[in-house]
Enzyme design. Structure first.
Site, PDB file in Angstrom:
ATOM      1  N   LEU A  83       0.913  -1.427  -0.400  1.00 32.29           N
ATOM      2  CA  LEU A  83      -0.083  -0.466  -0.138  1.00 32.29           C
ATOM      3  C   LEU A  83       1.122   1.098  -0.203  1.00 32.29           C
ATOM      4  O   LEU A  83       1.828   1.380  -0.846  1.00 32.29           O
ATOM      5  CB  LEU A  83      -0.964  -0.047   1.360  1.00 32.29           C
ATOM      6  CG  LEU A  83      -1.513  -1.082   0.735  1.00 32.29           C
ATOM      7  CD1 LEU A  83      -2.855  -1.268   2.710  1.00 32.29           C
ATOM      8  CD2 LEU A  83      -2.247  -1.796   0.237  1.00 32.29           C
ATOM      9  N   SER A  84       0.495   2.186   0.593  1.00 29.41           N
ATOM     10  CA  SER A  84       1.797   3.628   1.030  1.00 29.41           C
ATOM     11  C   SER A  84       2.952   3.217   1.339  1.00 29.41           C
ATOM     12  O   SER A  84       3.790   4.114   0.818  1.00 29.41           O
ATOM     13  CB  SER A  84       0.337   4.457   1.685  1.00 29.41           C
ATOM     14  OG  SER A  84      -0.605   5.032   1.171  1.00 29.41           O
TER      15      SER A  84
END
Length: 460
Positions: A83-84
């Protein structure tokens, strides 16, 4: 989101000594394992943990299930979305291209994306540091439209969304976390290299590090090699959640990996390899809101860290590095939603390595209290010691909440009773006990976690 105590600990660290000895016996690796085992049994962690201290792996172990329907267990080879945390890799790739003379962080966006609206007023630096003022495209393209996000999305569609909205502020003047900036960085990389972003990432970052089990097309991996995500996953109930196509998250959050591969990344970060010393310095230099190039800077217990988290319904991830202690903690977890975080678990694991008191997760059972009783806890509370910090206890729609006097002090947390005067947070390993005077009136609140204790006096 932080626990009440962990946030207070960060703010009021002089009240506690980092040299305090844990009351629990056993080696540090055993205590780490005990804690994560208890967290998994309490439905607070389900995934893989990697803890590296001074070049030595203290713990690398999987917990819980990869797939709840088949009971297939997680293991250290299971692939999880980062993800981030992808942003740390995208920033590293930009810095690598700057070393090669193909990009400058001072360049304007329109040098690489001619015709992009307002591209002549936004720099690569501002994209990297979330100071561009661009509209965050994931507010319009997210999990609410699974028919869209679970399939490839043309880049131009997302570009059009970003361009269609006005700037939130003049570039460089404020901070606002923005996936759009990192989406555009992927396009900058493609223009500078003449290759797809994913290929450039493989060639310049992943392959040189030997991260051969990392990539982008997560949802099309064989089901026996990847974790299934759940918005809810407990011993009694689970709810699978569809993961978006990698073209949606792209350079802002599309990378997947294993903890084995991330061990290579952890050593690279700790030893400042792959990039020049100057590039790492740029990556870790904080700007507005403590954000560098793909890294948050901050501290826990007075110890500075570099960190990035990742979250999307179904998955959570954390990568935290304490430079002075040469300690890396990496967690990937296959359940959760936007209100969830595994950073409190990271903090408790940090506490164990730092030699501070620690406590295991214990399952708790909520009991229902009357509204009349709940109203007795409502009020303003301040710390016994002069710190300037305090909290409000409020009652809203039959639910008790704690929140800070100011938005930057304490997050809003729902409180649940396990008996009269004793409360807990469902998601965090904190306990609140309300104490009464001889007349039965609530006089203060005691907040406890990991051997830390804060007394808050009720002032109204």
């Amino acid at each position: 989101m932080k626990t009440i105590c962990s946030l207070l600990f960060t703010l009021l660290v002089p009240l506690f000594s980092l040299s305090a000895q844990s009351p629990h016996v056993g080696s540090i690796p055993q205590r780490l394992d005990d804690y994560l085992t208890a967290a998994q049994r309490a439905d607070r962690f389900n995934g893989v943990a990697l803890i590296l201290h001074k070049g030595k792996v203290l713990l690398h172990k999987a917990y819980g299930v990869r797939n709840a329907a088949t009971k297939a267990p997680n293991d250290t080879a299971t692939r999880f979305p980062l993800l981030s945390i992808t942003k740390s890799f995208t920033a590293a790739l930009i810095l690598k291209l700057q070393e090669q003379g193909k990009v400058s962080v001072n360049d304007k966006v329109n040098r690489y994306l001619p015709g992009f609206a307002r591209g002549d007023s936004i720099t690569i630096h501002q994209l990297l540091t979330h100071t561009s003022g661009l509209f965050n495209y994931t507010e319009l393209i997210d999990e609410a439209d699974s028919a869209l996000v679970c399939h490839p999305v043309p880049k131009q569609r997302i570009i059009d969304i970003i361009q269609s909205k006005p700037l939130s502020f003049r570039p460089g003047t404020q901070f606002s976390y923005c996936n759009s900036g990192y989406f555009l960085l992927g396009l900058v990389i493609e223009k500078a290299t003449g290759k797809p972003y994913e290929q450039a990432m493989h060639e310049l970052i992943l392959q040189p590090l030997g991260m051969c089990h990392s990539g982008f097309d997560f949802i099309n991996l064989p089901t026996n090699s990847r974790a299934q995500g759940y918005d809810t996953l407990t011993a009694r109930y689970y709810s699978p959640y569809p993961h978006p196509d990698s073209t949606v998250l792209y350079a802002a959050g599309g990378l997947y990996s294993t903890t084995g591969d991330m061990l290579r990344w952890a050593k690279t970060v700790a030893n400042r390899r792959l990039l020049s010393a100057r590039s790492w310095q740029l990556a870790f230099t904080p700007h507005r809101n403590g954000y560098g190039y793909g890294w948050y800077t901050g501290q826990f217990g007075g110890k500075p860290y570099l960190r990035h988290s990742g979250g999307y319904p179904g998955f959570m991830a954390e990568f935290v590095y304490y430079p002075a202690e040469d300690l890396t903690i990496m967690l990937v977890n296959n359940f959760g939603n936007y209100a969830d975080s595994v950073f409190p678990v990271v903090q408790s694991l940090s506490v164990i390595v730092f030699g501070m008191p620690d406590e295991l997760w214990l399952p708790r059972q909520e009991v229902q209290l009357t509204s009349e009783l709940l109203r007795q806890y409502v009020g303003r509370y301040v710390a016994d010691r002069p710190s300037g910090y305090g909290m409000n206890i409020i009652l809203r729609d039959g639910q008790l909440y704690s929140l800070g006097h100011h938005k930057d002090q304490l997050p809003e947390l729902a409180l649940f009773a396990d008996s009269t005067d004793h409360f807990f947070s469902q998601k965090y390993n904190s306990r609140l006990t309300f104490e009464r005077d001889s007349s039965g009136r609530v006089m203060r609140c005691i907040i406890e976690e990991n051997g830390q204790r804060f007394a808050w006096k009720k002032v109204d």
